[in-house]
Design an enzyme around this catalytic site. Structure first.
Site, PDB file in Angstrom:
ATOM      1  N   ARG A 109       1.032  -1.442   0.255  1.00 45.47           N
ATOM      2  CA  ARG A 109      -0.017  -0.329   0.599  1.00 45.47           C
ATOM      3  C   ARG A 109       0.783   1.065  -0.119  1.00 45.47           C
ATOM      4  O   ARG A 109       1.425   1.669   0.587  1.00 45.47           O
ATOM      5  CB  ARG A 109      -1.147   0.014   1.237  1.00 45.47           C
ATOM      6  CG  ARG A 109      -2.003  -1.489   1.347  1.00 45.47           C
ATOM      7  CD  ARG A 109      -2.476  -1.250   2.308  1.00 45.47           C
ATOM      8  NE  ARG A 109      -3.424  -2.290   2.459  1.00 45.47           N
ATOM      9  CZ  ARG A 109      -4.025  -3.758   2.799  1.00 45.47           C
ATOM     10  NH1 ARG A 109      -2.462  -3.873   2.786  1.00 45.47           N
ATOM     11  NH2 ARG A 109      -4.700  -4.330   2.803  1.00 45.47           N
ATOM     12  N   HIS A 134      -0.917  -2.231  -4.492  1.00 45.60           N
ATOM     13  CA  HIS A 134      -0.864  -3.660  -5.182  1.00 45.60           C
ATOM     14  C   HIS A 134      -0.249  -3.597  -7.218  1.00 45.60           C
ATOM     15  O   HIS A 134      -0.430  -3.820  -7.831  1.00 45.60           O
ATOM     16  CB  HIS A 134      -1.153  -4.886  -5.517  1.00 45.60           C
ATOM     17  CG  HIS A 134      -0.822  -5.975  -3.960  1.00 45.60           C
ATOM     18  ND1 HIS A 134      -0.180  -5.814  -3.367  1.00 45.60           N
ATOM     19  CD2 HIS A 134      -1.990  -6.745  -3.665  1.00 45.60           C
ATOM     20  CE1 HIS A 134      -0.507  -6.615  -2.583  1.00 45.60           C
ATOM     21  NE2 HIS A 134      -0.508  -6.955  -2.042  1.00 45.60           N
ATOM     22  N   HIS A 208       2.874 -12.647  -4.664  1.00 43.97           N
ATOM     23  CA  HIS A 208       2.245 -12.916  -4.251  1.00 43.97           C
ATOM     24  C   HIS A 208       0.861 -14.045  -3.417  1.00 43.97           C
ATOM     25  O   HIS A 208       0.226 -14.220  -3.787  1.00 43.97           O
ATOM     26  CB  HIS A 208       0.749 -11.803  -4.535  1.00 43.97           C
ATOM     27  CG  HIS A 208      -0.276 -11.334  -3.693  1.00 43.97           C
ATOM     28  ND1 HIS A 208      -0.966 -12.644  -2.598  1.00 43.97           N
ATOM     29  CD2 HIS A 208      -0.158 -10.267  -3.053  1.00 43.97           C
ATOM     30  CE1 HIS A 208      -1.374 -11.665  -1.745  1.00 43.97           C
ATOM     31  NE2 HIS A 208      -1.407 -10.310  -2.137  1.00 43.97           N
ATOM     32  N   ASP A 279      -2.034  -9.439   8.562  1.00 43.48           N
ATOM     33  CA  ASP A 279      -1.199  -8.316   7.674  1.00 43.48           C
ATOM     34  C   ASP A 279      -0.528  -6.956   7.592  1.00 43.48           C
ATOM     35  O   ASP A 279      -0.833  -6.631   7.184  1.00 43.48           O
ATOM     36  CB  ASP A 279      -2.651  -7.893   6.771  1.00 43.48           C
ATOM     37  CG  ASP A 279      -2.469  -7.570   5.428  1.00 43.48           C
ATOM     38  OD1 ASP A 279      -1.766  -7.562   4.717  1.00 43.48           O
ATOM     39  OD2 ASP A 279      -3.849  -6.925   4.954  1.00 43.48           O
ATOM     40  N   GLU A 346       5.229 -12.497   1.534  1.00 45.47           N
ATOM     41  CA  GLU A 346       5.662 -11.374   0.663  1.00 45.47           C
ATOM     42  C   GLU A 346       7.251 -10.516   1.204  1.00 45.47           C
ATOM     43  O   GLU A 346       6.994  -9.671   1.629  1.00 45.47           O
ATOM     44  CB  GLU A 346       4.693 -10.465  -0.079  1.00 45.47           C
ATOM     45  CG  GLU A 346       3.353 -11.276  -0.107  1.00 45.47           C
ATOM     46  CD  GLU A 346       2.165 -10.845  -0.184  1.00 45.47           C
ATOM     47  OE1 GLU A 346       2.167  -9.439  -1.091  1.00 45.47           O
ATOM     48  OE2 GLU A 346       1.102 -10.601   0.666  1.00 45.47           O
TER      49      GLU A 346
END
Length: 383
Positions: A109, A134, A208, A279, A346
């Protein structure tokens, strides 16, 4: 990191000891080009399949330069596909979930989709509430890459290429990108992203892949170890606050192996509430190896015995526990994907880096080459 280090690492994957693994006699590792179907308008989507004598196989599709499948054996020799995805290229377009995709031009982001560079403010597409995620509406996961090379080995390799034009998604500079997937006979899949630009820009490209080492069911029973002493907490829109917070004494402490589901429903932790689970970007600890790598994560499914280790040259790794899989999407074989059915690890720069001068820089100038290299190393544990 120096370019030579990464070239030496590829040589290590082929023939030398790597992170304590003994050098083995080389065996055939095959690569072949295959057809993966067509898009709605009839456009053909090519793919490449890599396979080794240890029974591991990988399929890479040109759409999004994505990992469509990774099949590996468990401790009993049974082979399962351990990543989420779709059986048809049309589903990748109609039900966008970033499954296995190459994401960018800036992965993760950017706050309000804005950043400044050399006195100019750029406005990117906002596709995640108020923020850019993304690469925006038409990120790298949505484009049809060209497969340049498919070569058998050892190792086996597929090279994909894409040119992102100046202004795409709001980004400055024409960006020429290659994605290279390399499989050796020790069940190591190396993923290499390179990019060059014709004007100053920002770049943060990663993969991803959604992993479930059991091949089905929930991934909350997986045991995870993260080689990270701190993480970057986020605000209500999942943008880092700028703090690097110690993981000690928190549900984010994975320095020793811990079941993912152990604290994921802990309503007392504000960060878990904000993220609907994990996250978050973790700051990788330790010094790099002579090849420029660090071990960032180790993931194990205790039932099957499958183990995944993630090595990377990047400073951070985003741990995402599949929080937005809501049971409305059917993937490969018609399987319904539910919350917690897979997770992502990731390797990347930190989120919102272009607006955080104290974070490792995302700037790329025409005289330099962007490089992000990660290795997904599979093995089995013994009971």
């Amino acid at each position: 990191m120096a370019l030579g280090r990464f070239r030496r690492w590829i040589a290590v994957l082929v023939s030398l000891q790597a992170f304590g693994l003994p050098a083995l006699a080389l065996a055939a590792v095959e690569a072949k080009r295959v057809d993966f179907g067509t898009l709605q308008d009839g456009t053909r989507v090519d793919a490449a399949e890599l396979s080794n004598s240890a029974g591991m196989s990988v399929r890479i599709i040109a759409l999004g330069a994505a990992i469509q499948s990774i099949t590996v054996a468990d401790r009993g020799g049974a082979r399962e596909d351990v990543v989420l995805g779709y059986d048809s290229p049309r589903d990748y377009v109609a039900k966008r979930q970033y499954f296995g995709a190459t994401v960018g031009r800036y992965a993760n982001r950017i706050a309000r989709g804005k950043f400044g560079l050399d006195g100019h403010e750029y406005q990117l597409e906002t596709n995640d509430g108020p923020n850019h995620l993304h690469g925006g509406v038409n990120g790298l996961d949505t484009v049809l890459w060209k497969i340049d090379q498919v070569t058998s080995g050892p190792p086996a390799r597929v090279v994909l290429r894409h040119v992102s034009p100046d202004g795409a998604g709001g980004y400055p500079g024409t960006l020429t990108i290659t994605a290279t997937y390399t499989l050796n006979d020790r069940n190591e899949l190396a993923v290499e992203y390179r990019a060059r630009t014709d004007k100053p820009t920002i770049v943060n490209i990663t993969n991803h892949a959604f992993f479930n080492l059991a091949g089905g069911g929930t991934a909350l029973g997986h045991r995870l170890k993260l080689f990270a002493d701190s993480y970057t907490p986020v605000d209500a829109t999942l943008i880092p606050t700028g703090e690097r917070r110690s993981v000690a004494g928190t549900p984010f402490d994975f320095r020793q192996p811990r079941l993912i589901g152990e604290h994921i429903r802990d309503g007392k932790d504000e960060q878990l509430r904000i993220g609907r689970g994990y996250d978050h970007n973790f700051v990788i600890s330790g010094e790099p190896s002579p090849q420029g790598f660090r071990l960032a994560a180790s993931l194990e499914d205790p039932v099957s015995g499958r183990v995944l280790e993630v090595l990377t040259s990047a400073p951070g790794i985003q741990f995402y526990s599949g929080n937005f899989l809501d049971g409305t999407v059917a993937g490969k074989g018609g399987r319904i994907y539910r919350q917690g059915d897979a997770l992502c690890l990731e390797p990347q720069l930190f989120p919102d880096t272009p607006n955080r001068p104290d974070f490792p820089s995302a700037r790329l100038d025409p005289a330099r080459e962007y490089l992000n290299l990660m290795v997904f190393r599979f093995s089995v544990s013994r009971p």
